[in-house]
Design a protein around this motif. Structure first.
Motif, PDB file in Angstrom:
ATOM      1  N   LEU A  84      26.304  41.203  16.672  1.00  0.00           N
ATOM      2  CA  LEU A  84      27.005  41.087  15.397  1.00  0.00           C
ATOM      3  C   LEU A  84      26.628  39.848  14.588  1.00  0.00           C
ATOM      4  O   LEU A  84      27.187  39.632  13.507  1.00  0.00           O
ATOM      5  N   MET A  85      25.677  39.043  15.113  1.00  0.00           N
ATOM      6  CA  MET A  85      25.204  37.897  14.342  1.00  0.00           C
ATOM      7  C   MET A  85      23.690  37.941  14.161  1.00  0.00           C
ATOM      8  O   MET A  85      23.190  37.655  13.083  1.00  0.00           O
TER       9      MET A  85
ATOM     10  N   PHE B  91      40.660  37.616  16.888  1.00  0.00           N
ATOM     11  CA  PHE B  91      40.935  36.975  18.167  1.00  0.00           C
ATOM     12  C   PHE B  91      40.496  37.895  19.308  1.00  0.00           C
ATOM     13  O   PHE B  91      40.779  39.105  19.291  1.00  0.00           O
ATOM     14  N   VAL B  92      39.821  37.320  20.305  1.00  0.00           N
ATOM     15  CA  VAL B  92      39.362  38.073  21.465  1.00  0.00           C
ATOM     16  C   VAL B  92      39.652  37.246  22.716  1.00  0.00           C
ATOM     17  O   VAL B  92      39.260  36.076  22.783  1.00  0.00           O
ATOM     18  N   ASP B  93      40.327  37.822  23.699  1.00  0.00           N
ATOM     19  CA  ASP B  93      40.580  37.109  24.946  1.00  0.00           C
ATOM     20  C   ASP B  93      39.266  36.829  25.670  1.00  0.00           C
ATOM     21  O   ASP B  93      38.320  37.629  25.605  1.00  0.00           O
TER      22      ASP B  93
ATOM     23  N   ASP C 148      32.654  43.491  31.158  1.00  0.00           N
ATOM     24  CA  ASP C 148      31.957  44.638  30.565  1.00  0.00           C
ATOM     25  C   ASP C 148      32.260  44.727  29.072  1.00  0.00           C
ATOM     26  O   ASP C 148      32.557  45.801  28.532  1.00  0.00           O
ATOM     27  N   PHE C 149      32.156  43.597  28.400  1.00  0.00           N
ATOM     28  CA  PHE C 149      32.572  43.496  27.002  1.00  0.00           C
ATOM     29  C   PHE C 149      31.643  44.264  26.079  1.00  0.00           C
ATOM     30  O   PHE C 149      30.422  44.242  26.230  1.00  0.00           O
ATOM     31  N   SER C 150      32.232  44.942  25.105  1.00  0.00           N
ATOM     32  CA  SER C 150      31.487  45.658  24.072  1.00  0.00           C
ATOM     33  C   SER C 150      31.807  45.046  22.719  1.00  0.00           C
ATOM     34  O   SER C 150      32.961  44.702  22.430  1.00  0.00           O
ATOM     35  N   SER C 151      30.790  44.932  21.874  1.00  0.00           N
ATOM     36  CA  SER C 151      31.020  44.383  20.534  1.00  0.00           C
ATOM     37  C   SER C 151      31.891  45.284  19.671  1.00  0.00           C
ATOM     38  O   SER C 151      32.345  44.876  18.597  1.00  0.00           O
ATOM     39  N   ASP C 152      32.154  46.527  20.131  1.00  0.00           N
ATOM     40  CA  ASP C 152      33.089  47.402  19.422  1.00  0.00           C
ATOM     41  C   ASP C 152      34.470  46.777  19.332  1.00  0.00           C
ATOM     42  O   ASP C 152      35.256  47.109  18.431  1.00  0.00           O
ATOM     43  N   PHE C 153      34.790  45.899  20.288  1.00  0.00           N
ATOM     44  CA  PHE C 153      36.088  45.240  20.257  1.00  0.00           C
ATOM     45  C   PHE C 153      36.230  44.390  19.000  1.00  0.00           C
ATOM     46  O   PHE C 153      37.341  44.173  18.519  1.00  0.00           O
TER      47      PHE C 153
END
Length: 314
Positions: free
Chosen positions: A59-60, A125-127, A132-137
């Motif tokens: 995303l950057m 804000f993201v914890d 298994d993190f996805s940028s969709d969050f």
């Protein structure tokens, strides 16, 4: 369910794939809005680096959706700061923000202070304990804010597996937050994950809200946003599955007490006779009491802070 909530579910609940990334980017370019992502972190060296790396790559670098990525370290004793910085985040220590006001422990304290060290029109804000993190969050919950000017706050919704069982996470949500919301703020009954740590909002809303310093921040923010902006300004987006570190039962008990206190303040602004919680642990001589204080402090709306006003005027 209230007819108003049923209508809200059909008009303000979406899936992340309903807004393709190219559409979100076009809206961002058209409106000129900027996006800040904040990770509040306390001893999360095992996961924070991967989250930062995914956001920076997806995303950057690949697309210019996120303008600012900040990790606010709230006093870690491990390598959280070093790992986050190495992955490419700007790391700010909680105690370095607004130093004239001594910091108190708590997630809400960190989120509140983050408004002073970020500049995005939209703050996400993201914890920092997600696996298994996805940028969709991020793109999923930022999307509606960029494409719909009537939306002011967006919560992520997701499955929360526990010990391999689908849908068994979110114990405090089901045992404390959901009953409270359904009984006292039924307009908010449609939120799937009211306590989830992944949400985005317009700075213009966040700066007007008080922030409970501890675990009550998510419930307090929802209730206050409802009163300030109205139900149709709130939304939720399905981003799939959330995997994270689960806490033990006693920690969840303390979390539930803080959430109840936050609700109580908003119901009556009344006097709490005993702002503490006693739990029990078995020791050599039987069950031994352990008493913990319950978060009772709240920070005022950031727009009332002189340093924040000065920064906006600069």
């Amino acid at each position: 369910m209230l007819e108003e909530v049923e209508r809200w579910l059909s008009t303000r609940s979406w899936s992340a794939n309903e807004r393709p990334l190219h559409r979100i980017l076009a809206a961002k370019q058209r409106t000129g809005q900027t996006v800040s992502v904040v990770l509040p972190a306390l001893n999360e060296e095992a996961t924070v680096g991967d989250i930062v790396s995914v956001i920076r790559h997806d995303l950057m670098r690949q697309v210019p959706l996120v303008d600012e990525l900040v990790v606010v370290d709230s006093g870690s004793t491990d390598r959280t700061s070093e790992v986050a910085a190495a992955a490419g985040a700007r790391v700010v220590h909680r105690d370095a923000i607004l130093p004239r006001l001594p910091a108190v422990p708590g997630k809400g304290e960190v989120l509140w202070r983050s408004l002073l060290v970020t500049r995005g029109d939209i703050v996400c804000f993201v914890d920092a304990d997600l696996r298994d993190f996805s940028s969709d969050f991020v793109s999923g919950i930022v999307g509606p804010l960029l494409t719909d000017p009537d939306v002011d706050l967006v919560k992520a919704m997701y499955d929360r597996p526990l010990a391999g069982a689908a849908g068994q996470g979110g114990r405090v949500t089901e045992l404390m937050a959901r009953p409270l919301l359904n009984m006292h703020w039924p307009q908010l009954a449609g939120f799937v994950q009211p306590l989830g740590g992944e949400y985005a909002a317009r700075r213009s809303l966040l700066e007007q809200l008080p922030f409970p310093v501890g675990y009550g921040v998510e419930l307090g923010m929802l209730v206050d946003a409802l009163h300030l902006a109205g139900l149709d300004a709130l939304a939720q987006v399905d981003v799939g599955v959330r995997k994270h570190r689960h806490q033990d039962g006693q920690a969840l008990g303390r979390m539930a007490a803080a959430i109840y206190r936050t609700a109580q303040l908003r119901l009556a602004r009344g006097h709490l006779i005993r702002p503490s919680l006693t739990q029990f642990e078995r020791g050599e001589d039987g069950f031994e009491p352990r008493t913990y204080s319950v978060d009772t402090e709240e920070r005022p709306p950031m727009v009332d802070i002189a340093e924040y006003q000065a920064r906006k005027a600069a």
